[in-house]
Design a protein around this motif. Structure first.
Motif, mmCIF file in Angstrom:
data_model
loop_
_atom_site.group_PDB
_atom_site.id
_atom_site.type_symbol
_atom_site.label_atom_id
_atom_site.label_comp_id
_atom_site.label_asym_id
_atom_site.label_seq_id
_atom_site.Cartn_x
_atom_site.Cartn_y
_atom_site.Cartn_z
ATOM 1 N N PHE A 21 11.812 -11.243 39.330
ATOM 2 C CA PHE A 21 10.358 -11.329 39.262
ATOM 3 C C PHE A 21 9.925 -12.438 38.311
ATOM 4 C CE2 PHE A 21 11.255 -7.201 40.885
ATOM 5 C CZ PHE A 21 10.195 -6.878 41.718
ATOM 6 N N LYS A 22 8.767 -13.034 38.607
ATOM 7 C CA LYS A 22 8.219 -14.111 37.771
ATOM 8 C C LYS A 22 7.415 -13.540 36.607
ATOM 9 C CE LYS A 22 7.731 -18.095 40.673
ATOM 10 N NZ LYS A 22 7.780 -19.281 39.889
ATOM 11 N N GLY A 23 7.510 -14.191 35.448
ATOM 12 C CA GLY A 23 6.654 -13.973 34.286
ATOM 13 C C GLY A 23 6.168 -12.564 34.040
ATOM 14 N N ILE A 24 4.869 -12.410 34.150
ATOM 15 C CA ILE A 24 4.220 -11.134 33.831
ATOM 16 C C ILE A 24 4.705 -10.007 34.735
ATOM 17 C CG2 ILE A 24 2.191 -11.556 35.269
ATOM 18 C CD1 ILE A 24 2.182 -9.776 31.839
ATOM 19 N N TYR A 25 5.082 -10.332 35.972
ATOM 20 C CA TYR A 25 5.583 -9.291 36.875
ATOM 21 C C TYR A 25 6.886 -8.693 36.346
ATOM 22 C CZ TYR A 25 2.101 -11.035 40.160
ATOM 23 O OH TYR A 25 0.926 -11.414 40.761
ATOM 24 N N ALA A 26 7.722 -9.509 35.745
ATOM 25 C CA ALA A 26 8.973 -9.008 35.167
ATOM 26 C C ALA A 26 8.682 -8.076 33.984
ATOM 27 C CB ALA A 26 9.852 -10.182 34.722
ATOM 28 N N GLU A 27 7.704 -8.455 33.175
ATOM 29 C CA GLU A 27 7.329 -7.596 32.044
ATOM 30 C C GLU A 27 6.751 -6.270 32.533
ATOM 31 O OE1 GLU A 27 4.953 -9.591 29.044
ATOM 32 O OE2 GLU A 27 5.896 -11.494 29.592
ATOM 33 N N MET A 28 5.875 -6.340 33.527
ATOM 34 C CA MET A 28 5.266 -5.116 34.057
ATOM 35 C C MET A 28 6.310 -4.236 34.728
ATOM 36 S SD MET A 28 1.451 -6.133 35.416
ATOM 37 C CE MET A 28 2.023 -7.048 36.823
ATOM 38 N N LEU A 29 7.320 -4.856 35.354
ATOM 39 C CA LEU A 29 8.380 -4.089 36.004
ATOM 40 C C LEU A 29 9.041 -3.135 35.024
ATOM 41 C CD1 LEU A 29 10.125 -3.760 38.623
ATOM 42 C CD2 LEU A 29 11.697 -5.388 37.555
ATOM 43 N N GLU A 30 9.315 -3.611 33.810
ATOM 44 C CA GLU A 30 9.959 -2.769 32.791
ATOM 45 C C GLU A 30 9.080 -1.597 32.381
ATOM 46 O OE1 GLU A 30 10.899 -5.527 29.624
ATOM 47 O OE2 GLU A 30 13.009 -5.436 30.221
ATOM 48 N N GLY B 29 7.377 0.016 36.534
ATOM 49 C CA GLY B 29 8.232 0.269 37.689
ATOM 50 C C GLY B 29 7.840 -0.620 38.863
ATOM 51 N N GLU B 30 8.794 -0.794 39.758
ATOM 52 C CA GLU B 30 8.615 -1.745 40.857
ATOM 53 C C GLU B 30 7.484 -1.363 41.807
ATOM 54 O OE1 GLU B 30 11.163 -3.961 44.370
ATOM 55 O OE2 GLU B 30 12.222 -2.747 42.895
ATOM 56 N N GLU B 31 7.351 -0.108 42.137
ATOM 57 C CA GLU B 31 6.325 0.310 43.104
ATOM 58 C C GLU B 31 4.916 -0.046 42.611
ATOM 59 O OE1 GLU B 31 4.639 4.338 45.279
ATOM 60 O OE2 GLU B 31 6.605 4.400 44.305
ATOM 61 N N ILE B 32 4.633 0.244 41.359
ATOM 62 C CA ILE B 32 3.312 -0.049 40.807
ATOM 63 C C ILE B 32 3.101 -1.556 40.687
ATOM 64 C CG2 ILE B 32 1.840 0.200 38.767
ATOM 65 C CD1 ILE B 32 3.044 3.039 38.492
ATOM 66 N N VAL B 33 4.149 -2.293 40.306
ATOM 67 C CA VAL B 33 4.038 -3.752 40.226
ATOM 68 C C VAL B 33 3.695 -4.323 41.597
ATOM 69 C CG1 VAL B 33 5.295 -5.907 39.801
ATOM 70 C CG2 VAL B 33 5.523 -3.985 38.216
ATOM 71 N N ARG B 34 4.309 -3.810 42.634
ATOM 72 C CA ARG B 34 4.004 -4.292 43.997
ATOM 73 C C ARG B 34 2.555 -3.964 44.387
ATOM 74 N NH1 ARG B 34 8.121 -6.430 46.596
ATOM 75 N NH2 ARG B 34 10.224 -5.999 45.884
ATOM 76 N N ILE B 35 2.046 -2.804 43.999
ATOM 77 C CA ILE B 35 0.654 -2.437 44.286
ATOM 78 C C ILE B 35 -0.295 -3.382 43.554
ATOM 79 C CG2 ILE B 35 -1.110 -0.660 43.920
ATOM 80 C CD1 ILE B 35 1.181 1.420 44.379
ATOM 81 N N ILE B 36 -0.007 -3.637 42.298
ATOM 82 C CA ILE B 36 -0.827 -4.573 41.516
ATOM 83 C C ILE B 36 -0.786 -5.952 42.164
ATOM 84 C CG2 ILE B 36 -1.008 -5.790 39.307
ATOM 85 C CD1 ILE B 36 -0.045 -3.133 37.987
#
Length: 90
Positions: free
Chosen positions: A8-17, A20-27
């Motif tokens: 994942f790029k930048g902020i998405y990688a931080e949010m993943l931690e 979680g992946e499902e919420i990051v994909r929704i965002i």
């Protein structure tokens, strides 16, 4: 599809931690391409006032200020303002 943080790029990688992946994909699906700024304060002014009215005689100023994210001094000023408003509405 299960992604790793490095996928994942930048902020998405931080949010993943954190989220979680499902919420990051929704965002991502709802906000991609937009610049989003989050206010420093989480709660609305109306909520803060209601919270203080309901809790000022049950909880300490310090506890309420930490819970709401304001300084003790600001909470004390708001309590004083709200007491004046309550007294004038009687």
């Amino acid at each position: 599809m299960r992604g790793e943080k490095s996928d994942f790029k930048g902020i998405y990688a931080e949010m993943l931690e954190i989220l979680g992946e499902e919420i990051v994909r929704i965002i991502y699906m709802n906000y991609k391409g937009q610049q989003v700024n989050f206010p420093m304060k989480l709660y609305s002014n109306e909520y803060v006032e209601e919270y203080i009215i309901e809790n000022y005689d049950k909880k300490s100023v310090r506890y309420m200020s930490r819970e709401l994210g304001y300084s003790d001094k600001w909470i004390q000023k708001l309590i004083k303002k709200l007491k004046i408003r309550e007294e004038s509405s009687i």
